[in-house]
Design a protein around this motif. Structure first.
Motif, mmCIF file in Angstrom:
data_model
loop_
_atom_site.group_PDB
_atom_site.id
_atom_site.type_symbol
_atom_site.label_atom_id
_atom_site.label_comp_id
_atom_site.label_asym_id
_atom_site.label_seq_id
_atom_site.Cartn_x
_atom_site.Cartn_y
_atom_site.Cartn_z
ATOM 1 N N PRO A 30 0.835 -1.153 -0.112
ATOM 2 C CA PRO A 30 -0.039 0.021 0.072
ATOM 3 C C PRO A 30 0.758 1.137 -0.118
ATOM 4 C CG PRO A 30 -0.140 -1.139 2.077
ATOM 5 C CD PRO A 30 0.642 -1.779 1.139
ATOM 6 N N VAL A 31 1.310 1.632 -1.183
ATOM 7 C CA VAL A 31 2.031 2.896 -1.543
ATOM 8 C C VAL A 31 1.230 3.856 -2.245
ATOM 9 C CG1 VAL A 31 4.453 1.701 -1.407
ATOM 10 C CG2 VAL A 31 3.048 2.029 -3.473
ATOM 11 N N ASP A 32 1.690 5.227 -2.038
ATOM 12 C CA ASP A 32 0.944 6.105 -2.804
ATOM 13 C C ASP A 32 1.472 5.992 -4.455
ATOM 14 O OD1 ASP A 32 -0.180 9.229 -2.553
ATOM 15 O OD2 ASP A 32 1.553 9.373 -3.662
ATOM 16 N N ALA A 33 0.430 5.773 -4.958
ATOM 17 C CA ALA A 33 0.463 5.745 -6.326
ATOM 18 C C ALA A 33 1.413 6.909 -7.220
ATOM 19 C CB ALA A 33 -0.843 5.435 -6.972
ATOM 20 N N ARG A 34 1.097 8.146 -6.606
ATOM 21 C CA ARG A 34 1.590 9.167 -7.438
ATOM 22 C C ARG A 34 3.206 9.216 -6.940
ATOM 23 N NH1 ARG A 34 -1.147 14.282 -7.896
ATOM 24 N NH2 ARG A 34 -1.948 13.266 -9.866
ATOM 25 N N ALA A 35 3.561 9.162 -5.666
ATOM 26 C CA ALA A 35 4.906 9.222 -5.346
ATOM 27 C C ALA A 35 5.617 8.087 -5.932
ATOM 28 C CB ALA A 35 4.872 9.079 -3.592
ATOM 29 N N THR A 36 5.092 6.804 -5.900
ATOM 30 C CA THR A 36 5.686 5.791 -6.588
ATOM 31 C C THR A 36 5.845 5.962 -8.119
ATOM 32 O OG1 THR A 36 4.679 4.282 -4.850
ATOM 33 C CG2 THR A 36 5.364 3.113 -6.836
ATOM 34 N N THR A 37 4.869 6.631 -8.835
ATOM 35 C CA THR A 37 5.110 6.739 -10.378
ATOM 36 C C THR A 37 6.168 7.588 -10.668
ATOM 37 O OG1 THR A 37 2.708 6.190 -10.303
ATOM 38 C CG2 THR A 37 3.864 7.559 -12.102
ATOM 39 N N GLN B 249 19.455 -4.556 -14.036
ATOM 40 C CA GLN B 249 19.426 -5.579 -13.067
ATOM 41 C C GLN B 249 19.081 -4.669 -11.928
ATOM 42 O OE1 GLN B 249 23.106 -7.266 -11.802
ATOM 43 N NE2 GLN B 249 22.356 -8.743 -10.476
ATOM 44 N N ALA B 250 19.629 -3.496 -11.523
ATOM 45 C CA ALA B 250 19.465 -2.650 -10.403
ATOM 46 C C ALA B 250 17.959 -2.109 -10.281
ATOM 47 C CB ALA B 250 20.535 -1.461 -10.447
ATOM 48 N N PHE B 251 17.508 -2.040 -11.582
ATOM 49 C CA PHE B 251 16.284 -1.507 -11.640
ATOM 50 C C PHE B 251 15.171 -2.344 -11.193
ATOM 51 C CE2 PHE B 251 11.999 -1.026 -13.555
ATOM 52 C CZ PHE B 251 11.561 0.217 -13.107
ATOM 53 N N ARG B 252 15.209 -3.582 -11.647
ATOM 54 C CA ARG B 252 14.516 -4.777 -11.457
ATOM 55 C C ARG B 252 14.425 -4.977 -9.795
ATOM 56 N NH1 ARG B 252 12.143 -7.906 -15.523
ATOM 57 N NH2 ARG B 252 12.908 -7.610 -17.554
ATOM 58 N N GLN B 253 15.573 -4.957 -9.310
ATOM 59 C CA GLN B 253 15.879 -5.195 -7.935
ATOM 60 C C GLN B 253 15.210 -4.201 -7.125
ATOM 61 O OE1 GLN B 253 17.572 -8.031 -6.946
ATOM 62 N NE2 GLN B 253 17.015 -7.570 -4.767
ATOM 63 N N MET B 254 15.313 -3.081 -7.497
ATOM 64 C CA MET B 254 14.439 -1.951 -6.710
ATOM 65 C C MET B 254 13.051 -2.109 -6.881
ATOM 66 S SD MET B 254 14.908 2.215 -7.493
ATOM 67 C CE MET B 254 13.519 2.069 -8.690
ATOM 68 N N ALA B 255 12.667 -2.079 -8.066
ATOM 69 C CA ALA B 255 11.036 -2.119 -8.199
ATOM 70 C C ALA B 255 10.485 -3.215 -7.430
ATOM 71 C CB ALA B 255 10.988 -2.355 -9.795
ATOM 72 N N SER B 256 11.354 -4.577 -7.573
ATOM 73 C CA SER B 256 10.597 -5.660 -6.913
ATOM 74 C C SER B 256 10.140 -5.505 -5.468
ATOM 75 C CB SER B 256 11.351 -7.023 -6.975
ATOM 76 O OG SER B 256 12.743 -6.698 -6.265
ATOM 77 N N GLY B 257 10.957 -4.437 -4.688
ATOM 78 C CA GLY B 257 10.751 -4.064 -3.462
ATOM 79 C C GLY B 257 9.331 -3.546 -3.190
ATOM 80 N N LEU B 258 8.553 -3.146 -4.321
ATOM 81 C CA LEU B 258 7.452 -2.633 -4.123
ATOM 82 C C LEU B 258 6.222 -3.886 -4.200
ATOM 83 C CD1 LEU B 258 7.498 0.009 -6.965
ATOM 84 C CD2 LEU B 258 7.301 0.583 -4.508
ATOM 85 N N LEU B 259 6.833 -5.093 -4.339
ATOM 86 C CA LEU B 259 5.639 -6.036 -4.483
ATOM 87 C C LEU B 259 5.107 -6.544 -3.016
ATOM 88 C CD1 LEU B 259 7.684 -8.458 -7.073
ATOM 89 C CD2 LEU B 259 5.349 -7.340 -7.374
ATOM 90 N N ALA B 260 4.010 -6.896 -2.962
ATOM 91 C CA ALA B 260 3.197 -7.171 -1.600
ATOM 92 C C ALA B 260 4.049 -8.399 -1.115
ATOM 93 C CB ALA B 260 2.042 -7.120 -1.695
ATOM 94 N N ASP B 261 4.362 -9.154 -1.798
ATOM 95 C CA ASP B 261 4.906 -10.646 -1.331
ATOM 96 C C ASP B 261 6.596 -10.604 -1.394
ATOM 97 O OD1 ASP B 261 5.338 -10.693 -4.226
ATOM 98 O OD2 ASP B 261 4.784 -12.614 -4.327
ATOM 99 N N ALA B 262 7.091 -9.307 -1.330
ATOM 100 C CA ALA B 262 8.750 -8.984 -1.439
ATOM 101 C C ALA B 262 9.186 -9.236 0.057
ATOM 102 C CB ALA B 262 9.077 -7.725 -1.935
#
Length: 197
Positions: free
Chosen positions: A148-155, A184-197
């Motif tokens: 549950p993150v803020d969509a605008r900030a995350t975007t 690789q760095a982007f995928r790693q960073m973005a995967s931290g947003l996943l609920a099951d991360a």
């Protein structure tokens, strides 16, 4: 043969100037591109350039608008071909980063464009792109794919990461070596947003 209307002639002139400018900016760079050479190549006068675009900077903006529209069309296809909205968002982001390897995008969009026109995140064409990404992020939050993150900030953070990865690649001594590291760095960073991360 039917004579061309004024609007057809204007559009034809604009098309010629944009095409010649795109070639010149990609091969020589914005600063080294001569407006006299460019208009001569198009078979037109400097007056036509100034009438249609105001100045060299206005012509650069028109070239960037054209390239950006092409990039957005390509990114939509990548996003739509993905199996899920999350994978589509990732694929679209990686595809944008990869475009930094293309010489005309690298030179015009990522090196000269920001130097002449300022921060790409503030270019007029970014508004629709950011709105679409924000809607995707909000849908992913709503369906529980993302925390549950803020969509605008995350975007804005995702967009910033993708844009800066592309800028880094474009300016790198060896863009092809930088590309997989950025992905690789982007995928790693973005995967931290996943609920099951």
């Amino acid at each position: 043969m039917t004579p061309k209307t004024r609007s057809q002639m204007v559009e034809e002139t604009r098309t010629k100037l944009i095409a010649e400018a795109r070639k010149a900016f990609a091969s020589k760079g914005y600063a080294a591109s001569s407006m006299d050479d460019l208009t001569a190549q198009a078979g037109l006068t400097r007056g036509a350039l100034y009438h249609n675009f105001g100045d060299k900077k206005g012509l650069l903006q028109a070239v960037i608008d054209q390239i950006d529209a092409e990039m957005l069309a390509r990114l939509r296809v990548v996003q739509q071909e993905a199996d899920t909205p999350w994978l589509g968002l990732l694929a679209e982001s990686v595809a944008y980063i990869e475009m930094a390897l293309e010489p005309d995008i690298q030179r015009i969009m990522l090196l000269d464009g920001p130097a002449v026109l300022g921060d790409p995140a503030k270019w007029p064409n970014q508004t629709a792109c950011l709105k679409r990404i924000e809607e995707t992020v909000q849908a992913l939050v709503d369906d529980g794919t993302l925390k549950p993150v803020d969509a605008r900030a995350t975007t804005w953070l995702l967009n910033g990461a993708v844009l800066n990865a592309a800028l880094w690649i474009a300016a790198a001594d060896d863009p092809r070596e930088a590309f997989p590291k950025a992905v690789q760095a982007f995928r790693q960073m973005a995967s931290g947003l996943l609920a099951d991360a």
